[in-house]
Design a protein around this motif. Sequence first.
Motif, PDB file in Angstrom:
ATOM      1  N   ASN A 640       0.818  -1.206   0.000  1.00 15.61           N
ATOM      2  CA  ASN A 640       0.000   0.000   0.000  1.00 15.61           C
ATOM      3  C   ASN A 640       0.854   1.260   0.000  1.00 15.61           C
ATOM      4  O   ASN A 640       1.383   1.622   1.033  1.00 15.61           O
ATOM      5  CB  ASN A 640      -0.907  -0.018   1.233  1.00 15.61           C
ATOM      6  CG  ASN A 640      -1.992   1.027   1.151  1.00 15.61           C
ATOM      7  OD1 ASN A 640      -2.186   1.648   0.106  1.00 15.61           O
ATOM      8  ND2 ASN A 640      -2.670   1.233   2.260  1.00 15.61           N
ATOM      9  N   PRO A 641       0.972   1.903  -1.130  1.00  9.84           N
ATOM     10  CA  PRO A 641       0.266   1.621  -2.378  1.00  9.84           C
ATOM     11  C   PRO A 641       1.116   0.883  -3.412  1.00  9.84           C
ATOM     12  O   PRO A 641       2.325   0.819  -3.305  1.00  9.84           O
ATOM     13  CB  PRO A 641      -0.008   3.035  -2.908  1.00  9.84           C
ATOM     14  CG  PRO A 641       1.186   3.824  -2.460  1.00  9.84           C
ATOM     15  CD  PRO A 641       1.636   3.215  -1.157  1.00  9.84           C
ATOM     16  N   ASP A 655       5.285   0.693  -1.481  1.00 13.85           N
ATOM     17  CA  ASP A 655       5.471   0.404  -0.055  1.00 13.85           C
ATOM     18  C   ASP A 655       4.971  -1.009   0.245  1.00 13.85           C
ATOM     19  O   ASP A 655       3.976  -1.445  -0.338  1.00 13.85           O
ATOM     20  CB  ASP A 655       4.698   1.424   0.800  1.00 13.85           C
ATOM     21  CG  ASP A 655       4.884   1.183   2.296  1.00 13.85           C
ATOM     22  OD1 ASP A 655       5.931   0.618   2.681  1.00 13.85           O
ATOM     23  OD2 ASP A 655       3.974   1.555   3.060  1.00 13.85           O
TER      24      ASP A 655
HETATM   25 MG    MG Z   1       2.064   2.638   2.834  1.00 13.29          MG
END
Ligand code: MG
Length: 664
Positions: A640-641, A655
Amino acid sequence: MGFQGPVWPVNPKYTDVLSAPCYPTLADLPQAPDVTALCVGRAQVLPSLHLLAKRGGRAAVIYDSGFAEVGGEGKRMQDEITGLCREASISICGPNCMGVLNPQGRSTTFKQTVRSMTGLAGNVGLVSQSGSICGTMLADLRRFGFSTVISCGNEAVVSAAAYIEHLVADPHTKVIVAFLESVRQPEQFVAALDRAADCGKPVVVLKVGRSERTRNAITSHTGGLAGESRVFSEVLRAHRAIEVGDLDELTEVVAACQSARWPKGAGINVLTTSGGQAELILDVATSCGIELTPVTPETRDRVECDVGQITGDGNPLDAWGNGDARTNMPRALAALDANPGTDVVVFCSSDSTDNQPLGRAGRELEYADILVNAAKGSDKPHYMMTMRPGVLHNGQIEALRTAGVGVISGSRQGLGALLKLGRWQAQRPQPRRTGRHGAQLPAGRRIISEFEAKTLLASWGVPVTREHLVQTAAEALAAARDLHFPVVLKVVSDAIPHKSEHGLVRVGLSEDDQLRAALADMQDKVVSLGCPIDGWLVQEMIGDGIEVFAGVSQDPQFGPMLAFGMGGVAIDLLQDFALRQLPLRDGDAAAMIGEVRGAALLGAYRGKPAADIPALVECLLALADFATVHADQIAEIDLNPIKVRSEGRGCVLVDALIVCRDPA
Ligand code: MG
Ligand code: ADP
C-alpha cells in the motif's frame, strides 16, 4: 412410514408400549440397536450413553438442550459425551437437535409426527443446525421432497461437514442444502464442498449469524477490513457452493434443481403472455443484476413473422399477439429455443392457484402442455415461472414435474435461482497452477519492513521502486544522483511499520539541500521516538499512476485470503474491496479488479488513458503465489500503495509490509 425393522421401547415404568414389549434399560435390549433415540432429559444422557456403549450401540440422537450452547456445566457435559462416544465409536446426532428423517429409507428419529408420506421422499438432502428450519422446509412438498433431513444441533460428535460428505455419496440425493450458523470443521467442510462439486451435486448454503464474527476477519493496517461473511462467501465461491441469502432464494434454487436438465450458462430468456408482465420482469431482473440479453435480430424477425409484432427487445418476450396461445406460444418457444445465447427458456403466464375464482378452467394445464411439448423437442432446460413466490397451481406442477420441467416462483427469486444454477454449471474454477519461484521468507522474524519486503517480493516478480539503503547524508546524496531527482526519503525500521504517521516519509525531494534537510529533520524525529533503525531509504519518485492496495491476511478458519482495493480510500468504511481465498483460481485476479467499484478509475475517461490492468493482474498473481507458498509463516501482507501507470507502462510497488506469524 413403513419401517421394516424392529422398534424397541425402553422405559423402566412399563412392560409394553403400543403392544411392543418394553425394556427397562438399554442394557436389556435383545440386540445392539442400529440407532437409539434418547428421549430423556440432559441429566439422563450420559448414564444412558454408558449403558448403550455396554450394549454395543453405535449411534444415537440426543434431543435435549442445555449443553455447549449454554456454556459452563453444559459445555463440560457435552465434552464428556464427545469423549465417551469417540472412545466407544458411537455416532451422535445433536445434542440440542430434532434428529434425522429418512423418507427414502422409511425410517425416522425426527422429533415430529409423520402424518403422511405423500411427497415426502425426494432428492433434496438437508443438513440444518436449526431444527425448526427443517420443519419449515418440510412443510412445503409441492415441488420437491427429501432424501434425508438432518437436524444436526450442537454437532458434539458428527459435524455438518460429515453429513454433507454422507449426502454427496448418497445415491438418492441430487442437491444438498445446508443451513448453518457456524462451521465447526472448516477443513473437512471445504473438502466436502469440493467433493460435492466434483460429483456434480450442488451444495446450496444459507448461513446466518454473520455479523457476530465480523471482528475475526481480514485485518490490515487500515483496521478491520472484512466481515467474516465476506470471507465465508469467498470460501463458498472458491469451493463451488451456491450461496443464498434467505429461504425464498434457497427454495427456488432447490426447485430449479428439480428440472431434468439444468441451465449450462447465464443466458435466460423469458416468454410471457403480457406486456406489463414482461416490463415488470425486466425491471425486477435488472435491479438485482440478472441480465436478460435481448434476442438476436434473426430471432426477433422470426417471432414477428410467426406471431406478430412484439414490443421491447424480445427478452422478456410478450408473445400474446392475436391471443391464440395454442399457435403463438409453441412458435415463440421454438424461436427462443433456437436463439443463440439462450441457455434456458422460462415461460411465465399469469399466476394461478388451485382454487382461483376467475378464468377459464384448464388453462393452466394447457400452458403446461404447451411447455412440456416445447421442452420435448429441445436439449435446453425449460421452466414454468410464477410472478410471485409460492403462488402455485398444484395440478400444473404435477403435469410439468412428471415431464421433467421445473417450476420456479417469483421473478426475483426464480430467475435468481436459474442464474445461480447456470453459473454453477458453467464455472468449474480450478486452482491456478504456477511455476513461479523466488526468495524464501527469512525465518524467526515478526516484522519485515518495506526495504526487505520489496526485495523479497521483487524476486517473485512484483515490480518495485528503484532505491538504495543508506546510512549517511553523503550516501543519501550519492544515491539520489544515481536515481535522479526527484526522490523520496523514508526511514527503514522494523519498529516503525507505518512511517508517514511519524512524519518519516518525504516525497518529491528535488535537490541536494532539500534531501539533506529532510534527512536531518527525520534523524531528530527518530531520536525522539527512541526506536532502533536500519538506515534510510532513498527511492525513486513515482509521480504518475493510480494508487491501489493489495493485501493478504489469515482468516482464523479458512486460512489466507487476498484482498484488493483502491489506495487512499477508507477501505474499512466503504467496504469497496474484493476478496479471494488463496490459492487463487483461474481468472480470479482479473475478476477481483472488476468487482471493486472504485477500480472504474483505472479505465479510460475524459481523455485520460486507461491504466495498465494486465500489469496489475500480474502483480496480484505474483503476490498471491508468494503468499500461497509462505501461507504457514505469514500473518499479514500489506502492499500500500501499488502505483498503476497508464497502459503499457506497468505498475510499481511503492510500499510493502510483511507481518509473520508468531513462530510459537
Ligand atoms: Mg504505505
Ligand atoms: P507508510 O508506511 O506510511 O504507509 P508509504 O511508503 O506508503 O508509508 O508512503 C506514504 C505515501 O507516500 C504513499 O501512500 C504514497 O502516496 C507516497 N509515496 C511513498 N513513496 C512514494 C514514491 N516512491 N513515489 C511516489 N509516492 C510515494
